[in-house]
Structures are given as structure tokens and as C-alpha cells.
Design a protein around this motif. Structure first.
Motif, PDB file in Angstrom:
ATOM      1  N   GLN A 187       4.298  -6.779 -10.370  1.00  0.00           N
ATOM      2  CA  GLN A 187       3.238  -7.675 -11.808  1.00  0.00           C
ATOM      3  C   GLN A 187       2.072  -7.506 -11.662  1.00  0.00           C
ATOM      4  OE1 GLN A 187       4.908 -11.289 -12.717  1.00  0.00           O
ATOM      5  NE2 GLN A 187       6.609 -10.674 -12.915  1.00  0.00           N
ATOM      6  N   LYS A 188       1.426  -6.820 -10.386  1.00  0.00           N
ATOM      7  CA  LYS A 188      -0.408  -7.061  -9.946  1.00  0.00           C
ATOM      8  C   LYS A 188      -0.758  -5.648 -10.589  1.00  0.00           C
ATOM      9  CE  LYS A 188      -3.603  -8.265  -7.617  1.00  0.00           C
ATOM     10  NZ  LYS A 188      -4.340 -10.048  -7.889  1.00  0.00           N
ATOM     11  N   LYS A 189      -1.868  -5.402 -11.785  1.00  0.00           N
ATOM     12  CA  LYS A 189      -2.353  -4.208 -12.263  1.00  0.00           C
ATOM     13  C   LYS A 189      -3.304  -3.979 -11.520  1.00  0.00           C
ATOM     14  CE  LYS A 189      -2.228  -6.932 -16.790  1.00  0.00           C
ATOM     15  NZ  LYS A 189      -2.690  -7.216 -18.223  1.00  0.00           N
ATOM     16  N   MET A 190      -4.241  -4.630 -10.927  1.00  0.00           N
ATOM     17  CA  MET A 190      -4.644  -3.807  -9.826  1.00  0.00           C
ATOM     18  C   MET A 190      -4.094  -3.316  -8.261  1.00  0.00           C
ATOM     19  SD  MET A 190      -7.439  -2.918 -12.208  1.00  0.00           S
ATOM     20  CE  MET A 190      -7.945  -2.866 -11.880  1.00  0.00           C
ATOM     21  N   LYS A 191      -3.640  -2.658  -7.576  1.00  0.00           N
ATOM     22  CA  LYS A 191      -3.058  -2.539  -6.825  1.00  0.00           C
ATOM     23  C   LYS A 191      -4.420  -2.366  -5.676  1.00  0.00           C
ATOM     24  CE  LYS A 191       1.586  -0.902  -7.151  1.00  0.00           C
ATOM     25  NZ  LYS A 191       2.229   0.623  -6.797  1.00  0.00           N
ATOM     26  N   GLU A 192      -5.476  -2.113  -5.948  1.00  0.00           N
ATOM     27  CA  GLU A 192      -6.829  -1.732  -5.236  1.00  0.00           C
ATOM     28  C   GLU A 192      -6.849  -3.555  -4.824  1.00  0.00           C
ATOM     29  OE1 GLU A 192      -8.194  -1.223  -9.621  1.00  0.00           O
ATOM     30  OE2 GLU A 192      -6.525  -0.413  -8.398  1.00  0.00           O
ATOM     31  N   ASP A 193      -6.823  -4.412  -5.694  1.00  0.00           N
ATOM     32  CA  ASP A 193      -6.858  -6.010  -5.157  1.00  0.00           C
ATOM     33  C   ASP A 193      -6.140  -6.315  -4.245  1.00  0.00           C
ATOM     34  OD1 ASP A 193      -9.686  -5.394  -6.700  1.00  0.00           O
ATOM     35  OD2 ASP A 193      -8.619  -6.492  -8.412  1.00  0.00           O
ATOM     36  N   VAL A 194      -5.138  -5.261  -3.602  1.00  0.00           N
ATOM     37  CA  VAL A 194      -3.858  -6.500  -2.600  1.00  0.00           C
ATOM     38  C   VAL A 194      -4.610  -5.725  -1.152  1.00  0.00           C
ATOM     39  CG1 VAL A 194      -1.887  -6.039  -2.398  1.00  0.00           C
ATOM     40  CG2 VAL A 194      -2.212  -6.415  -4.455  1.00  0.00           C
ATOM     41  N   ARG A 195      -4.197  -6.246  -0.424  1.00  0.00           N
ATOM     42  CA  ARG A 195      -4.778  -6.331   1.044  1.00  0.00           C
ATOM     43  C   ARG A 195      -3.689  -5.808   1.638  1.00  0.00           C
ATOM     44  NH1 ARG A 195      -8.990  -9.246   3.709  1.00  0.00           N
ATOM     45  NH2 ARG A 195      -9.933  -7.483   4.356  1.00  0.00           N
ATOM     46  N   VAL A 196      -3.222  -4.991   2.056  1.00  0.00           N
ATOM     47  CA  VAL A 196      -2.236  -5.206   3.198  1.00  0.00           C
ATOM     48  C   VAL A 196      -2.466  -4.514   4.282  1.00  0.00           C
ATOM     49  CG1 VAL A 196       0.053  -3.914   3.552  1.00  0.00           C
ATOM     50  CG2 VAL A 196      -0.894  -3.930   0.968  1.00  0.00           C
ATOM     51  N   LEU A 197      -1.880  -5.447   5.980  1.00  0.00           N
ATOM     52  CA  LEU A 197      -1.903  -4.862   7.000  1.00  0.00           C
ATOM     53  C   LEU A 197      -1.167  -5.090   7.609  1.00  0.00           C
ATOM     54  CD1 LEU A 197      -4.138  -5.192   9.202  1.00  0.00           C
ATOM     55  CD2 LEU A 197      -3.363  -7.932   9.387  1.00  0.00           C
ATOM     56  N   LEU A 198      -1.374  -4.160   8.357  1.00  0.00           N
ATOM     57  CA  LEU A 198      -0.097  -3.465   9.625  1.00  0.00           C
ATOM     58  C   LEU A 198      -0.492  -3.203  10.722  1.00  0.00           C
ATOM     59  CD1 LEU A 198      -0.006  -0.773   6.412  1.00  0.00           C
ATOM     60  CD2 LEU A 198       1.701  -0.693   7.336  1.00  0.00           C
ATOM     61  N   PRO A 199      -0.072  -4.515  11.969  1.00  0.00           N
ATOM     62  CA  PRO A 199      -0.389  -4.523  12.733  1.00  0.00           C
ATOM     63  C   PRO A 199       0.869  -4.039  13.552  1.00  0.00           C
ATOM     64  CG  PRO A 199       0.422  -6.289  12.055  1.00  0.00           C
ATOM     65  CD  PRO A 199       0.268  -5.796  11.283  1.00  0.00           C
ATOM     66  N   GLY A 200       0.098  -3.103  14.603  1.00  0.00           N
ATOM     67  CA  GLY A 200       1.314  -1.792  15.171  1.00  0.00           C
ATOM     68  C   GLY A 200       1.564  -0.285  14.535  1.00  0.00           C
ATOM     69  N   ALA A 201       0.444  -0.330  14.054  1.00  0.00           N
ATOM     70  CA  ALA A 201       0.872   0.729  13.300  1.00  0.00           C
ATOM     71  C   ALA A 201       0.740   2.467  13.606  1.00  0.00           C
ATOM     72  CB  ALA A 201      -0.920   0.960  12.676  1.00  0.00           C
ATOM     73  N   GLY A 202       0.446   2.469  14.676  1.00  0.00           N
ATOM     74  CA  GLY A 202       1.043   3.295  15.965  1.00  0.00           C
ATOM     75  C   GLY A 202       0.377   4.739  15.257  1.00  0.00           C
ATOM     76  N   LEU A 203       1.152   5.748  14.952  1.00  0.00           N
ATOM     77  CA  LEU A 203       0.303   7.287  14.119  1.00  0.00           C
ATOM     78  C   LEU A 203      -0.082   7.176  12.634  1.00  0.00           C
ATOM     79  CD1 LEU A 203       1.922  10.285  16.570  1.00  0.00           C
ATOM     80  CD2 LEU A 203      -0.104   8.272  16.980  1.00  0.00           C
TER      81      LEU A 203
END
Length: 544
Positions: A187-203
């Protein structure tokens, strides 16, 4: 587009930042004067020498791969020469296979040389951080067998994350995560406003998949082996399937066919530069517990995604606390993986290894709301599909939410109802008549009409439905509920007899409050039993 790497700070391993884009860095992302001064101070700090020595040691490990691998193959060949002539003759084809393996080693070394060819310039401020003479002036630590084993694991990681042959394994791990992430923010119209963090990102493949879907994405990785390689794949690879490695030549047991051991894998399977316009993608290097302990990372992430990661910590409870602290109120944590506990039984390393049931208890006590919990999800990790020996994990999949602050009493109650925790029913005096299915998760939150509270979108929808049926305007705060009649005075639902006046606003007592909650549960679940109970409860109230 290119990734540029910016030094951030000093942690257990040199902390750097890879920033996506060709345009100049925004002002708040450039090195400021204090950063430069801090870097110069580190150059004068004896402890920083350890970081620079470690960096050079990893570079040497990449360079020592062929020599180390050929030495092992040569040792096997020398042993064959000590065998009886008849045995040597019978092993002639095997000896030819060893020669083919040497060629594979040489090609792997060429890739490793390309990976580390420019790592001394990975940092935006490399002149302030790493001296050009480091490789000549610093003590030269020789790579250990442990280091070389890690390097060999990089080959399998390339196979897992960036080859077509690894697609099935990626799908078993990444698809469930990405689908959940998309559902959470549908339901989020602007995904560019959603901040996602991925610890242990590997490659960086999972992080790459996330940013391809339009999210602001940041990966975090501790291992320089992974960082050097991800930088090469994301920065330097031109085109699809442009490079070849032989990831299984070091798996010398359980091979059904000798060609399985020397089969080539091409990478990357996609164009890594094919990303949405104005994508925001970064990677940080360093220990997650240290790098994200800063004030700017506190309550600043909409989602944190962990895949085969949480068991990498000495103290898994500290890991949970850091994840909770980094999430915004209402933010979601998505996790998939087993509990291998990397430091278990490792000499000289402290570690705790709680079972999953203990972890669930800890997660709840820390304040998370578990919205989804799946067990025995079949997954694998860098698995050789042609091997006679296969490893498979029955992983756990968790979706946990950090409650909004401040939580409304009603939202807290409904979220608790969703988890079927009877304590909250008792605490809020809600009768135990409701036995319907668990409530749906609440993907996003927004401000209420009073602009003081966060209200769940789905809860708000049900609230509005109840308003429509009851003909009343309903308002609530973090302490209790208020009910006011709408100005048109319609009374389709005979509820709360005291509130017939169109101008009256009264605080609900506990019984009226329970009735309202019951009605909302009925509307949200469409459960007949809950609706019937709500009707009975509200009718009882209206007759008082």
C-alpha cells in the motif's frame, strides 16, 4: 551505474560504504572535515595498524590461492608416484583429472586477481585511510589455512548468488522474503521512501533484488572476502555471464562423476547495472552490532531483512536488540534461516546457542510482535546439486513488528488478539467469547485524525466501516476510547444509549470499550461468532 565506496569509521573490520550512482554524492554523504581528521588520527593510532594489516592479509590470501591449491594437488600426485606401478597405471585417468583441476585453479586465480586488482582504491578517501606503501611497510602476515578455506567458500557463494545454476537455491530462500517485503509495503505508493537494511549481505544478490524493486536499500557485511567480491560483481562486471569460475574443484569427496567436480559456472546471470532510475543502494562494511549502534541508525529503518544471518553472532540476544533499536516504530523484521551458530565449539570463542523456542520467548520479551512464524522451511546453502552428499536445513521464517510508539490501547489489544495471547484479553477485560481466526497482520501505520497517534491502515478501515454502520464518529486516544455521534444523527446501530445526542462526547467505560473492540473484531475477521457476540454485547450495553 557504478558503486563507489566511502570510508565511514573504524570498527572490528574497516568500515566502508559503497554508494550507488555516478552523480556527485549529496552533501550529507560526502567526507566532511571531521571525517578526514578522524581518518588521519586513525593512521597515527597503533590499533588502526591492525586493521590495515588485516586488509593486506586478505589481499594476499586472494593472491596465494593458486600456489596453495597447486601444492595440494602436487602432494596428491607425489603420493600416487609412491604407489605400485600397477596401481599407478590403473589411476592414469585420475592423474589426467588432476591436471585438468590445475587448469581450473589457474582460471580461478585469474578471477581472484581481477577482484583484488583495485581494492586499494575502493575507498573514496583511500589516501587518508590506507597508505599506498602499506603492502611494503606493514608486517606481512601469511594467509592461514582458515583464510584460504574462506576464499574457497567465495567460489561457492558466487555459484549461489550470481549463477543461473544457483537460481533454484536462491528461489527457496529469497522468494519468500521478497514476497513478504512486497506484501508489507503493497500500500506504499512511494517505495523510494521505504528504507530496507540487510545485515549479512554476503555478495549482495538479495540486496540487489530488493533495490531492483524500488526500495532504498543498504547491505551490511563483515567479511572482506565478500566485500571485495561483491564490489567486483556490482562494479566491474560488464555484461551477463562474462566470467567463469570452477566452484567445486575443492570438493574432493562424494563426486559421482569427475566432470561434476570441474564443471564451470558463469556469472553474473543478470546485468548488475540494470536498476531503476535514481536507485539508492549502499553497502556498509563492519560488524553489524557496532556499525548500527550510532544515533543516525536508531529507529531509522522501515524494514530489516536477515537471511542465514542471526546465528553469526556470539550473543544472539544483542543481535535482536540491535535489530529492534534500528527499526522505526511500526517497522518490520523479516528473517529466514537455521541456527547453525557459527561460533559454537570454536576454540577461543565465546558463544550462546539457545534453541528456537527460547528465541521466540526472547523476541517477544524484547517487545516484538510476531506476525508470522513458519517452521521447517526447506532451504540449502551453496549446495552442490551433483554431490552424493546433500545438506538441507529446516529453516524458520519469522515476520516480527516493532510496535508503533505510542500504541493506542485498541491497536495494542487487537495486535495481541492476533497472537492469541489470552493475557491481554484479561488485562483489558475483553470477554473470551471470540474464538475466530487470527487477525491479519497490519502492513503500515499512519497518523490518526488527531495527528497524535499511529493508527493501523487495516484497523482504520474497519473503524470506518463501524462508523458507517453505527452512524457515529469514533475517536480514540492512547488511554481510552471516545465516541461521538455524527452530525446527521443517524442511528442505524442501537449502541451506547448515552450517546444519542449529536453533540455529546463521552469516555467509554470498560464494558462499552469491550463491546467496541468486539465489534471491530467482528468487522475485521467477518467471523460470525464474533459478530454475534458483538451484537449481543452492544445490545446489552444499549439497554443499560
Amino acid at each position: 551505474m557504478n558503486l563507489r565506496i566511502r570510508f565511514i569509521s573504524l570498527f572490528a573490520i574497516c568500515a566502508v560504504k559503497l554508494i550507488l550512482g555516478e552523480s556527485p554524492l549529496p552533501a550529507d554523504d560526502r567526507m566532511n572535515t571531521n571525517d578526514v581528521k578522524a581518518c588521519k588520527r586513525r593512521l597515527e593510532d597503533p590499533e588502526w595498524d591492525d586493521e590495515r594489516i588485516h586488509f593486506q592479509k586478505i589481499v594476499r590470501t586472494f593472491g596465494a590461492y593458486e600456489r596453495y591449491s597447486r601444492h595440494k594437488l602436487k602432494h596428491t600426485g607425489c603420493y600416487i608416484e609412491t604407489l605400485p606401478p600397477r596401481h599407478q597405471e590403473l589411476l592414469s585417468n585420475y592423474r589426467e583429472h588432476l591436471k585438468a583441476m590445475e587448469k581450473c585453479v589457474t582460471e580461478n586465480q585469474e578471477i581472484f586477481n581481477s577482484i583484488v586488482s583495485e581494492v586499494s582504491h575502493m575507498f573514496e578517501n583511500h589516501d587518508d585511510v590506507y597508505s599506498p606503501n602499506d603492502k611494503d611497510t606493514l608486517p606481512k602476515l601469511l594467509p592461514t589455512v582458515f583464510d584460504l578455506d574462506k576464499l574457497q567458500a567465495v567460489l561457492k557463494q558466487i555459484y549461489r548468488d550470481w549463477s543461473r545454476e544457483g537460481e533454484q537455491e536462491r528461489d527457496s530462500c529469497y522468494t519468500i522474503i521478497i514476497e513478504e517485503l512486497e506484501r508489507q509495503f503493497s500500500q506504499k505508493k512511494m517505495k523510494e521512501d521505504v528504507r530496507v537494511l540487510l545485515p549479512g549481505a554476503g555478495l549482495g544478490r538479495l540486496a540487489h533484488e530488493v533495490v531492483r524493486r524500488g526500495y532504498v536499500t543498504e547491505g551490511n557485511e563483515f567479511s572482506l572476502f565478500m566485500l571485495f567480491t561483491s564490489n567486483f560483481i556490482l562494479n566491474k562486471c560488464q555484461g551477463v555471464l562474462a566470467h567463469t569460475v570452477y566452484p567445486f574443484i575443492h570438493q574432493i569427496t562424494n563426486n559421482l562423476n569427475h566432470n561434476d567436480q570441474i564443471r564451470p559456472i558463469s556469472f553474473p546471470d543478470i546485468d548488475t547495472s540494470d536498476l531503476p532510475k535514481n536507485s539508492r543502494f549502499s553497502m556498509t562494511a563492519g560488524d553489524f552490532l557496532d556499525v548500527y549502534a550510532t544515533p543516525e541508525n536508531t529507529a531509522s529503518w522501515d524494514a530489516i531483512v536477515t537471511c542465514f544471518f542471526i546465528d553469526c553472532a556470539h550473543n544472539i540476544v544483542a543481535m535482536f536488540e540491535r535489530i529492534y533499536g534500528c527499526l522505526k516504530p511500526g517497522g518490520v523484521w523479516i528473517n529466514l534461516g537455521p541456527l547453525l551458530y557459527h561460533f559454537a565449539d570454536m576454540a577461543g570463542e565465546d558463544s550462546i546457542e539457545p534453541s528456537f523456542d527460547f528465541l521466540v520467548e526472547i523476541i517477544k520479551k524484547l517487545g516484538f510482535i510476531i506476525e508470522k512464524q513458519l517452521e521447517r522451511v526447506p532451504t540449502s546453502y551453496a549446495e552442490n546439486t551433483q554431490s552424493m552428499l546433500r545438506y538441507s536445513y529446516h529453516s524458520v521464517f519469522l515476520v516480527c513488528r516493532k510496535p508503533c510508539e505510542p500504541l493506542t490501547t485498541l491497536t495494542h489489544l487487537l495486535l495481541s488478539c492476533r497472537n492469541s495471547d489470552p493475557r491481554f484479553f484479561r488485562n483489558y477485560r475483553l470477554p473470551m467469547a471470540y474464538s475466530g481466526p487470527p487477525l491479519h497482520h497490519y502492513p503500515r501505520y499512519r497518523r490518526s485524525l488527531s495527528s497524535e497517534l499511529f493508527i493501523d491502515e487495516q484497523l482504520l478501515s474497519a473503524w470506518q466501516q463501524l462508523e458507517s454502520v453505527s452512524g457515529r464518529k469514533l475517536i480514540f486516544d492512547d488511554r481510552s476510547c471516545f465516541v461521538a455521534s455524527k452530525s446527521n444523527g443517524m442511528q442505524k446501530l442501537s449502541t451506547w444509549r448515552k450517546l444519542l445526542s449529536t453533540e455529546t462526547i463521552l469516555r467509554l467505560n470498560n464494558q462499552e470499550y469491550s463491546s467496541l473492540v468486539s465489534a471491530l473484531i467482528g468487522f475485521m475477521t467477518r467471523d460470525p461468532a464474533a459478530c454475534q457476540f458483538a451484537k449481543m454485547a452492544t445490545t446489552t450495553n444499549s439497554m443499560q
